[in-house]
Each structure stands twice: as structure tokens, then as C-alpha cells.
Design a protein around this motif. Structure first.
Motif, PDB file in Angstrom:
ATOM      1  N   ALA A 182       4.280  11.882   1.382  1.00 42.23           N
ATOM      2  CA  ALA A 182       3.521  11.660   2.618  1.00 42.23           C
ATOM      3  C   ALA A 182       2.915  10.268   2.599  1.00 42.23           C
ATOM      4  O   ALA A 182       1.793  10.057   3.024  1.00 42.23           O
ATOM      5  CB  ALA A 182       2.445  12.716   2.770  1.00 42.23           C
ATOM      6  N   CYS A 183       3.654   9.323   2.047  1.00 42.48           N
ATOM      7  CA  CYS A 183       3.189   7.943   1.945  1.00 42.48           C
ATOM      8  C   CYS A 183       2.615   7.471   3.288  1.00 42.48           C
ATOM      9  O   CYS A 183       3.301   7.535   4.304  1.00 42.48           O
ATOM     10  CB  CYS A 183       4.351   7.049   1.526  1.00 42.48           C
ATOM     11  N   PRO A 184       1.372   7.039   3.278  1.00 45.57           N
ATOM     12  CA  PRO A 184       0.697   6.730   4.537  1.00 45.57           C
ATOM     13  C   PRO A 184       1.208   5.470   5.236  1.00 45.57           C
ATOM     14  O   PRO A 184       0.956   5.280   6.423  1.00 45.57           O
ATOM     15  CB  PRO A 184      -0.770   6.545   4.117  1.00 45.57           C
ATOM     16  N   ASP A 185       1.900   4.623   4.520  1.00 45.29           N
ATOM     17  CA  ASP A 185       2.277   3.346   5.123  1.00 45.29           C
ATOM     18  C   ASP A 185       3.759   3.234   5.435  1.00 45.29           C
ATOM     19  O   ASP A 185       4.231   2.173   5.815  1.00 45.29           O
ATOM     20  CB  ASP A 185       1.863   2.199   4.199  1.00 45.29           C
ATOM     21  N   CYS A 186       4.480   4.320   5.253  1.00 43.39           N
ATOM     22  CA  CYS A 186       5.923   4.243   5.465  1.00 43.39           C
ATOM     23  C   CYS A 186       6.309   4.290   6.939  1.00 43.39           C
ATOM     24  O   CYS A 186       5.589   4.820   7.775  1.00 43.39           O
ATOM     25  CB  CYS A 186       6.614   5.389   4.727  1.00 43.39           C
ATOM     26  N   TRP A 187       7.466   3.734   7.181  1.00 43.99           N
ATOM     27  CA  TRP A 187       8.096   3.814   8.497  1.00 43.99           C
ATOM     28  C   TRP A 187       8.305   5.283   8.842  1.00 43.99           C
ATOM     29  O   TRP A 187       8.475   6.123   7.960  1.00 43.99           O
ATOM     30  CB  TRP A 187       9.453   3.117   8.391  1.00 43.99           C
ATOM     31  N   VAL A 194      12.720   6.628  -1.335  1.00 45.25           N
ATOM     32  CA  VAL A 194      12.983   5.351  -0.684  1.00 45.25           C
ATOM     33  C   VAL A 194      11.910   5.112   0.365  1.00 45.25           C
ATOM     34  O   VAL A 194      11.783   5.878   1.313  1.00 45.25           O
ATOM     35  CB  VAL A 194      14.377   5.337  -0.031  1.00 45.25           C
ATOM     36  N   HIS A 195      11.129   4.073   0.166  1.00 45.41           N
ATOM     37  CA  HIS A 195      10.083   3.704   1.120  1.00 45.41           C
ATOM     38  C   HIS A 195      10.643   2.664   2.085  1.00 45.41           C
ATOM     39  O   HIS A 195      11.591   1.953   1.764  1.00 45.41           O
ATOM     40  CB  HIS A 195       8.874   3.129   0.388  1.00 45.41           C
ATOM     41  N   ALA A 196      10.016   2.596   3.246  1.00 41.35           N
ATOM     42  CA  ALA A 196      10.505   1.668   4.263  1.00 41.35           C
ATOM     43  C   ALA A 196       9.364   0.945   4.943  1.00 41.35           C
ATOM     44  O   ALA A 196       8.313   1.521   5.209  1.00 41.35           O
ATOM     45  CB  ALA A 196      11.323   2.425   5.300  1.00 41.35           C
ATOM     46  N   TYR A 238      10.194   8.205   6.782  1.00 36.66           N
ATOM     47  CA  TYR A 238      10.249   7.868   5.358  1.00 36.66           C
ATOM     48  C   TYR A 238       8.955   8.325   4.693  1.00 36.66           C
ATOM     49  O   TYR A 238       7.995   8.596   5.384  1.00 36.66           O
ATOM     50  CB  TYR A 238      10.427   6.340   5.191  1.00 36.66           C
ATOM     51  N   PRO A 239       8.926   8.438   3.372  1.00 35.74           N
ATOM     52  CA  PRO A 239       9.988   8.129   2.414  1.00 35.74           C
ATOM     53  C   PRO A 239      11.160   9.123   2.494  1.00 35.74           C
ATOM     54  O   PRO A 239      10.992  10.258   2.901  1.00 35.74           O
ATOM     55  CB  PRO A 239       9.308   8.251   1.046  1.00 35.74           C
ATOM     56  N   ALA A 240      12.317   8.644   2.087  1.00 35.91           N
ATOM     57  CA  ALA A 240      13.514   9.461   2.043  1.00 35.91           C
ATOM     58  C   ALA A 240      13.921   9.638   0.586  1.00 35.91           C
ATOM     59  O   ALA A 240      13.696   8.757  -0.238  1.00 35.91           O
ATOM     60  CB  ALA A 240      14.630   8.774   2.812  1.00 35.91           C
ATOM     61  N   THR A 253       0.795  -1.224   0.000  1.00 37.04           N
ATOM     62  CA  THR A 253       0.000   0.000   0.000  1.00 37.04           C
ATOM     63  C   THR A 253       0.826   1.272   0.000  1.00 37.04           C
ATOM     64  O   THR A 253       0.318   2.350   0.287  1.00 37.04           O
ATOM     65  CB  THR A 253      -0.932   0.007   1.222  1.00 37.04           C
ATOM     66  N   HIS A 254       2.112   1.154  -0.321  1.00 35.09           N
ATOM     67  CA  HIS A 254       2.918   2.373  -0.444  1.00 35.09           C
ATOM     68  C   HIS A 254       2.553   3.074  -1.747  1.00 35.09           C
ATOM     69  O   HIS A 254       2.117   2.435  -2.706  1.00 35.09           O
ATOM     70  CB  HIS A 254       4.406   2.020  -0.428  1.00 35.09           C
ATOM     71  N   LEU A 255       2.743   4.378  -1.777  1.00 32.95           N
ATOM     72  CA  LEU A 255       2.353   5.149  -2.953  1.00 32.95           C
ATOM     73  C   LEU A 255       3.577   5.756  -3.626  1.00 32.95           C
ATOM     74  O   LEU A 255       4.351   6.486  -3.002  1.00 32.95           O
ATOM     75  CB  LEU A 255       1.384   6.267  -2.547  1.00 32.95           C
TER      76      LEU A 255
HETATM   77 ZN    ZN Z   1       5.952   4.255   1.510  1.00 35.12          ZN
END
Ligand code: ZN
Ligand code: ZN
Length: 68
Positions: free
Chosen positions: A19-24, A37-39, A27-29, A12-14
Motif C-alpha cells: 500500500a505504498c503511499p507514493d506509488c502511481w 515494482v514501484h512506479a 502500483y506497486p505491482a 518516499t516509496h516504502l
Molecule cells: Zn511505491
């Protein structure tokens, strides 16, 4: 139209969403390729890890470790 992106088991990352809702947290960086970079982390980590288990760029597909 889906811009979703898979990191580990999270689908579910975008792509391109800072402002990716599912990132650590944190992140994203930004990646050196211009992507993000998503995490993803373990939901239950017995050691309470402070770093994400998996990172992946939404453009070049590299993990953060591979970029540096
Ligand atoms: Zn993400
Ligand atoms: Zn990249």
C-alpha cells in the motif's frame, strides 16, 4: 529505521509495502523476483500520460520493462 526507496526523484516509496503511499495508481505491482515494482510519474505531464514514467523493483532494482 527507514525502509524508504527511491523511484526517479521520489524518495518516499516504502520497500515491501503493498500500500505504498507514493506509488502511481495501480502500483506497486508484484515482480517476478518476489519484490514489488514501484512506479513514479511526472507531476505535470503535458500529454496526460496513463502510464508511469519510471518503474523500479524494490528488491531486484529492475524496471518493469526489463522484467518482461
Ligand atoms: Zn511505491
Ligand atoms: Zn524484482
Amino acid at each position: 529505521m527507514s525502509r524508504s526507496f527511491t523511484v526517479g526523484e521520489e524518495t518516499t516509496h516504502l520497500i515491501g509495502d503493498r500500500a505504498c503511499p507514493d506509488c502511481w495508481e495501480g502500483y506497486p505491482a508484484p515482480c517476478s523476483c518476489g519484490g514489488l515494482v514501484h512506479a513514479a510519474g511526472e507531476e505535470e505531464d503535458p500529454q496526460g500520460a496513463e502510464e508511469p514514467a519510471i518503474t523500479r523493483c524494490d528488491r531486484c532494482g529492475r524496471a518493469e520493462d526489463e522484467i518482461e
